[in-house]
Design a protein around this motif. Structure first.
Motif, short mmCIF file in Angstrom:
data_model
loop_
_atom_site.label_atom_id
_atom_site.label_comp_id
_atom_site.label_asym_id
_atom_site.label_seq_id
_atom_site.Cartn_x
_atom_site.Cartn_y
_atom_site.Cartn_z
N ALA A 93 0.83 -1.20 0.00
CA ALA A 93 0.00 0.00 0.00
C ALA A 93 0.86 1.25 0.00
O ALA A 93 2.05 1.22 0.35
CB ALA A 93 -0.94 0.01 1.21
N ALA A 94 0.26 2.36 -0.40
CA ALA A 94 0.96 3.64 -0.45
C ALA A 94 0.00 4.75 -0.05
O ALA A 94 -1.20 4.69 -0.33
CB ALA A 94 1.52 3.90 -1.85
N ARG A 95 0.54 5.78 0.58
CA ARG A 95 -0.26 6.95 0.91
C ARG A 95 0.63 8.19 0.83
O ARG A 95 1.86 8.11 0.92
CB ARG A 95 -0.88 6.84 2.29
CG ARG A 95 0.11 6.80 3.45
CD ARG A 95 -0.64 6.84 4.78
NE ARG A 95 -1.38 8.09 4.91
CZ ARG A 95 -2.29 8.32 5.87
NH1 ARG A 95 -2.58 7.37 6.74
NH2 ARG A 95 -2.90 9.48 5.94
N LEU A 96 0.00 9.33 0.66
CA LEU A 96 0.72 10.60 0.55
C LEU A 96 0.59 11.37 1.84
O LEU A 96 -0.52 11.61 2.34
CB LEU A 96 0.14 11.42 -0.60
CG LEU A 96 0.88 12.73 -0.92
CD1 LEU A 96 2.27 12.44 -1.50
CD2 LEU A 96 0.07 13.57 -1.90
N TYR A 97 1.73 11.78 2.40
CA TYR A 97 1.74 12.67 3.56
C TYR A 97 2.08 14.08 3.09
O TYR A 97 3.06 14.28 2.36
CB TYR A 97 2.80 12.23 4.58
CG TYR A 97 2.47 10.96 5.33
CD1 TYR A 97 1.33 10.87 6.12
CD2 TYR A 97 3.32 9.86 5.27
CE1 TYR A 97 1.04 9.72 6.83
CE2 TYR A 97 3.03 8.70 5.98
CZ TYR A 97 1.89 8.63 6.75
OH TYR A 97 1.61 7.49 7.45
N ASP A 98 1.29 15.05 3.51
CA ASP A 98 1.57 16.45 3.24
C ASP A 98 2.41 17.00 4.38
O ASP A 98 1.91 17.30 5.46
CB ASP A 98 0.26 17.25 3.12
CG ASP A 98 0.50 18.73 2.81
OD1 ASP A 98 1.68 19.12 2.65
OD2 ASP A 98 -0.48 19.48 2.73
N LEU A 99 3.72 17.10 4.13
CA LEU A 99 4.66 17.55 5.16
C LEU A 99 5.31 18.87 4.76
O LEU A 99 6.50 19.09 4.97
CB LEU A 99 5.72 16.47 5.41
CG LEU A 99 5.19 15.10 5.83
CD1 LEU A 99 6.33 14.11 6.05
CD2 LEU A 99 4.33 15.20 7.08
N GLN A 100 4.51 19.76 4.17
CA GLN A 100 5.02 21.07 3.76
C GLN A 100 5.55 21.85 4.95
O GLN A 100 6.54 22.58 4.84
CB GLN A 100 3.90 21.88 3.07
CG GLN A 100 3.30 21.21 1.84
CD GLN A 100 4.25 21.16 0.65
OE1 GLN A 100 5.23 21.89 0.61
NE2 GLN A 100 3.95 20.30 -0.30
N SER A 102 6.30 20.36 7.97
CA SER A 102 6.81 19.41 8.94
C SER A 102 7.90 18.59 8.27
O SER A 102 8.48 19.00 7.26
CB SER A 102 5.66 18.51 9.45
OG SER A 102 6.12 17.62 10.43
N ASN A 103 8.21 17.43 8.81
CA ASN A 103 9.17 16.51 8.20
C ASN A 103 8.81 15.10 8.63
O ASN A 103 7.98 14.88 9.52
CB ASN A 103 10.61 16.87 8.58
CG ASN A 103 10.84 16.84 10.08
OD1 ASN A 103 10.84 15.78 10.70
ND2 ASN A 103 11.02 18.01 10.68
N PHE A 104 9.44 14.13 7.98
CA PHE A 104 9.05 12.74 8.21
C PHE A 104 9.35 12.29 9.63
O PHE A 104 8.55 11.55 10.24
CB PHE A 104 9.74 11.82 7.20
CG PHE A 104 9.20 10.43 7.19
CD1 PHE A 104 7.87 10.18 6.90
CD2 PHE A 104 10.03 9.34 7.47
CE1 PHE A 104 7.36 8.88 6.89
CE2 PHE A 104 9.54 8.05 7.45
CZ PHE A 104 8.19 7.82 7.17
N ALA A 105 10.46 12.74 10.21
CA ALA A 105 10.78 12.37 11.59
C ALA A 105 9.71 12.87 12.55
O ALA A 105 9.24 12.13 13.42
CB ALA A 105 12.15 12.92 11.98
N SER A 106 9.31 14.12 12.40
CA SER A 106 8.28 14.69 13.28
C SER A 106 6.94 13.98 13.09
O SER A 106 6.19 13.77 14.05
CB SER A 106 8.11 16.18 13.01
OG SER A 106 9.29 16.88 13.34
N ASN A 107 6.65 13.60 11.84
CA ASN A 107 5.41 12.89 11.56
C ASN A 107 5.36 11.55 12.28
O ASN A 107 4.32 11.14 12.80
CB ASN A 107 5.28 12.68 10.05
CG ASN A 107 3.87 12.37 9.61
OD1 ASN A 107 2.92 13.00 10.05
ND2 ASN A 107 3.72 11.41 8.72
N ILE A 138 13.34 15.27 5.03
CA ILE A 138 12.30 14.76 4.13
C ILE A 138 11.01 15.53 4.40
O ILE A 138 10.34 15.32 5.41
CB ILE A 138 12.11 13.25 4.33
CG1 ILE A 138 13.38 12.50 3.88
CG2 ILE A 138 10.90 12.74 3.57
CD1 ILE A 138 13.34 11.01 4.09
N THR A 139 10.70 16.46 3.50
CA THR A 139 9.57 17.36 3.67
C THR A 139 8.78 17.43 2.35
O THR A 139 9.16 16.85 1.35
CB THR A 139 10.02 18.76 4.09
OG1 THR A 139 10.85 19.31 3.04
CG2 THR A 139 10.83 18.74 5.37
N GLY A 140 7.71 18.22 2.38
CA GLY A 140 6.92 18.43 1.17
C GLY A 140 5.93 17.30 0.95
O GLY A 140 5.32 16.78 1.88
#
Length: 258
Positions: A93-100, A102-107, A138-140
């Motif tokens: 599976a795949a999903r899109l995170y909007d991290l404009q 934020s960043n992946f670590a914080s998520n 890793i953002t955006g």
């Protein structure tokens, strides 16, 4: 000149769907030659029903379960592979995170990667620690690929490369993300097979995760591709056709999934 620059920038932001379809077709054909028919779905309630019936698969993580983390239309999809008997041979599976902002670590550490509302759904002792340095860069638009499962009788046949390539092609076509990321089990590193799963980069400390009610305790690697690497991967097939026939994939053809 300014108009030309704007036009050039606009062209670079457009996904060439024909190129992507040719790329995906190569790997769809390879899967078919191994006896697997691939298809894509968007209803995650149906996905959870499918994955819950697979006796050797761990429970689908809350990232992809509507009861914990609903996915808006257009922001997620899943892939299933059926064998000649129409039995499930693989899922991912795949999903899109909007991290404009934020960043992946914080998520991960906020648990928002797993729960739409951590205050409502997370256990008080749930924790996630991410020490991989690149995770904070890793953002955006971040495409997360996970929930990988491949039936035992199809292992050792190059299917992880095929699965990775198809998902990356679809994610590129749908979202043209700034990054494609995943969390890989550490045994992949110890066995020296990370490249076989198409992981171009990795760092330790991606996710040390404990979700109490989910009975999840993980210590995973961070794996990722940049937008530029993803685009080169997909468009490479337009400029340099694979020298091997899809009926007899060579090692060079396998590497295109990296």
């Amino acid at each position: 000149m300014a108009q030309q620059d704007r036009t050039s920038a606009a062209m670079k932001s457009v996904v060439n769907i024909l190129n992507v379809s040719r790329f995906i077709r190569i790997y769809d054909d390879l899967a078919a030659q191994k006896g697997i028919k691939l298809s894509v779905g968007f209803d995650f309630d149906k996905y959870v029903t499918i994955t819950s019936a697979l006796p050797t698969k761990k429970r689908t993580y809350p990232n992809f379960r509507p009861d914990r983390s609903p996915i808006k239309p257009g922001q997620g999809y899943w892939m299933i592979g059926l064998d000649k008997h129409n039995d499930v041979a693989l899922v991912e599976a795949a999903r899109l995170y909007d991290l404009q902002d934020s960043n992946f670590a914080s998520n991960l550490e906020s648990l928002r990667a797993f729960y739409a509302d951590p205050a409502m759904h997370a256990h008080p002792q749930d924790r996630c620690r991410c020490t991989a340095p690149t995770a904070r860069e890793i953002t955006g638009k971040v495409a997360y690929h996970g929930d990988f499962w491949l039936r035992k009788d199809f292992r050792g046949q190059g299917m992880p490369e095929i699965m990775a390539a198809v998902l990356r092609g679809i994610s590129f076509a749908m979202w043209k993300p700034d990054f494609v990321v995943g969390l890989a089990e550490r045994w992949l590193l110890s066995k020296g097979v990370l490249a076989q799963y198409g992981h171009a980069h990795y760092e330790e400390g991606g996710s040390v995760l404990h979700l109490v009610e989910e009975n999840i305790m993980d210590d995973d690697l961070l794996v990722w591709l940049t937008s530029e690497e993803l685009q080169r991967l997909v468009y490479h097939h337009e400029k340099n056709e694979l020298s091997a026939s899809p009926r007899d994939p060579s090692p060079s053809a396998e590497r295109q999934a990296i």
